[in-house]
Design an enzyme around this catalytic site. Structure first.
Site, PDB file in Angstrom:
ATOM      1  N   GLU A 170     -10.695  -9.680   2.546  1.00  0.00           N
ATOM      2  CA  GLU A 170      -9.455  -9.298   3.206  1.00  0.00           C
ATOM      3  C   GLU A 170      -9.764  -9.151   4.688  1.00  0.00           C
ATOM      4  OE1 GLU A 170      -6.054  -5.780   3.366  1.00  0.00           O
ATOM      5  OE2 GLU A 170      -7.121  -6.163   1.484  1.00  0.00           O
TER       6      GLU A 170
ATOM      7  N   GLU B 179      -8.550   0.428  -3.218  1.00  0.00           N
ATOM      8  CA  GLU B 179      -9.426   0.458  -2.052  1.00  0.00           C
ATOM      9  C   GLU B 179     -10.351   1.662  -2.157  1.00  0.00           C
ATOM     10  OE1 GLU B 179      -6.644  -1.658   1.363  1.00  0.00           O
ATOM     11  OE2 GLU B 179      -6.872   0.531   1.372  1.00  0.00           O
TER      12      GLU B 179
ATOM     13  N   ASN C 270       0.853  -1.187   0.000  1.00  0.00           N
ATOM     14  CA  ASN C 270       0.000   0.000   0.000  1.00  0.00           C
ATOM     15  C   ASN C 270       0.889   1.237   0.000  1.00  0.00           C
ATOM     16  OD1 ASN C 270      -1.593   2.245   0.917  1.00  0.00           O
ATOM     17  ND2 ASN C 270      -3.155   0.792   1.568  1.00  0.00           N
TER      18      ASN C 270
ATOM     19  N   ARG D  90      -7.295  12.569   1.246  1.00  0.00           N
ATOM     20  CA  ARG D  90      -6.247  13.024   2.164  1.00  0.00           C
ATOM     21  C   ARG D  90      -4.850  12.598   1.748  1.00  0.00           C
ATOM     22  NH1 ARG D  90      -7.531   9.785   7.702  1.00  0.00           N
ATOM     23  NH2 ARG D  90      -9.530  10.784   7.326  1.00  0.00           N
TER      24      ARG D  90
ATOM     25  N   HIS E 113       0.968   6.248   1.901  1.00  0.00           N
ATOM     26  CA  HIS E 113       1.703   7.204   2.728  1.00  0.00           C
ATOM     27  C   HIS E 113       2.892   7.834   2.011  1.00  0.00           C
ATOM     28  CE1 HIS E 113      -0.982   6.764   5.972  1.00  0.00           C
ATOM     29  NE2 HIS E 113      -0.770   5.475   6.091  1.00  0.00           N
TER      30      HIS E 113
ATOM     31  N   THR F 177      -8.288   3.240   8.590  1.00  0.00           N
ATOM     32  CA  THR F 177      -9.485   2.398   8.635  1.00  0.00           C
ATOM     33  C   THR F 177      -9.551   1.662   9.971  1.00  0.00           C
ATOM     34  OG1 THR F 177      -9.277   2.105   6.243  1.00  0.00           O
ATOM     35  CG2 THR F 177     -10.768   0.634   7.403  1.00  0.00           C
TER      36      THR F 177
ATOM     37  N   HIS G 210      -5.558   3.606  -1.684  1.00  0.00           N
ATOM     38  CA  HIS G 210      -6.903   3.913  -1.192  1.00  0.00           C
ATOM     39  C   HIS G 210      -7.268   5.328  -1.611  1.00  0.00           C
ATOM     40  CE1 HIS G 210      -9.764   4.047   2.572  1.00  0.00           C
ATOM     41  NE2 HIS G 210     -10.384   4.339   1.440  1.00  0.00           N
TER      42      HIS G 210
ATOM     43  N   ARG H 296      -9.518   7.815  -0.884  1.00  0.00           N
ATOM     44  CA  ARG H 296     -10.514   8.175   0.126  1.00  0.00           C
ATOM     45  C   ARG H 296     -11.419   9.288  -0.389  1.00  0.00           C
ATOM     46  NH1 ARG H 296      -9.331   6.489   5.654  1.00  0.00           N
ATOM     47  NH2 ARG H 296     -10.962   7.994   6.173  1.00  0.00           N
TER      48      ARG H 296
ATOM     49  N   HIS I 184      -3.675  -4.942   7.757  1.00  0.00           N
ATOM     50  CA  HIS I 184      -3.881  -3.786   8.632  1.00  0.00           C
ATOM     51  C   HIS I 184      -3.017  -3.920   9.887  1.00  0.00           C
ATOM     52  CE1 HIS I 184      -5.962   0.013   9.229  1.00  0.00           C
ATOM     53  NE2 HIS I 184      -5.890  -0.243  10.528  1.00  0.00           N
TER      54      HIS I 184
END
Length: 243
Positions: free
Chosen positions: A152, A72, A9, A51, A12, A103, A45, A47, A196
């Site tokens: 998942e 995502e 992922n 963000r 970030h 999440t 993701h 969102r 996660h």
């Protein structure tokens, strides 16, 4: 038992970019570097509040990936339209709350009456669909009924207990995940992924569960990259699956 695949992922990387309002570091360059280092797929993701990942990131990244995109997103009409336009290999449907840092739990698929239609629309366009859910039998049954291609399992509670040194709770959560994987294997042909809060220190116990197809890992891997570089962070995470 086969070692799970690693989905990285890269959200970030975009978080760091957006902190300064500049165009670097580039999430696309990061994704390609992760692929070169051995990542089996790239997760991002989009969102609703944008963000970190932006629409432009998704559109620009899709044709450049050599593995596959796992997008995502929330169960909304806006995100459905974007997914149908971008055509990622996978869509993973996740819950979203505006105020959350990340999440906070799995999607409550049992209380989404239009979920089956939403999934079917994506699948009709050739997009595979995964549901991010807690390791709960009722949620798994609903995922099966909705004809999802994968689930998942949310490993956040396991990871938090491990980080806090709460051994009994950690073991309880690990048992819960193992039970969910076994149940899903027995009752469906869905792929079983997990993710996660996973780090190099806690990932092995999850990676070694028979039936786990892929682990999606972001924050800890990007954090490792600060100290060892992104390519080494990917390689070190895959190595940690074995230990």
């Amino acid at each position: 038992m086969n070692q799970p695949l690693l989905g990285v992922n890269i959200d970030h990387i975009a978080t760091l970019r957006n902190a300064r309002g500049v165009n670097y570091p580039c999430p696309i360059a990061g994704a390609l570097l992760c692929e070169e280092a051995g990542a089996d797929g790239i997760t991002l993701h989009l969102r609703e509040d944008r963000r970190h990942i932006k629409d432009a990131d998704v559109y620009a990244m899709k044709p450049k990936l050599k593995t596959r995109m796992n997008l995502e997103m929330a169960v909304t009409d806006e995100m459905l339209a974007i997914a149908l336009d971008v055509q990622p290999t996978w869509v993973c449907l996740v819950p979203e709350k505006r105020a959350e840092l990340t999440t906070e739990g799995g999607l409550d698929v049992a209380n989404l009456p239009n979920l089956a239609k939403f999934i079917s629309t994506l699948q009709s366009a050739g997009i595979l669909v995964s549901l991010f859910i807690d390791p709960d039998i009722h949620q798994i049954d609903t995922a099966i009924a909705c004809r999802a291609d994968a689930i998942e399992l949310h490993t956040g509670s396991y990871a938090e207990a491990d980080l806090a040194g709460e051994l009994d709770k950690r073991n309880d959560e690990l048992h819960r995940i193992k039970t969910a994987v076994q149940y899903a294997k027995q009752h469906s042909t869905m792929l079983i992924n997990a993710g996660h809060g996973l780090t190099r220190d806690n990932v092995a116990a999850i990676a070694q569960i028979d039936g786990i197809h892929e682990l999606n890992i972001g924050h800890a891997l990007i954090a490792d990259a600060v100290f060892m570089g992104l390519d080494q962070a990917v390689k070190a995470m895959k190595e940690a699956f074995k230990n």
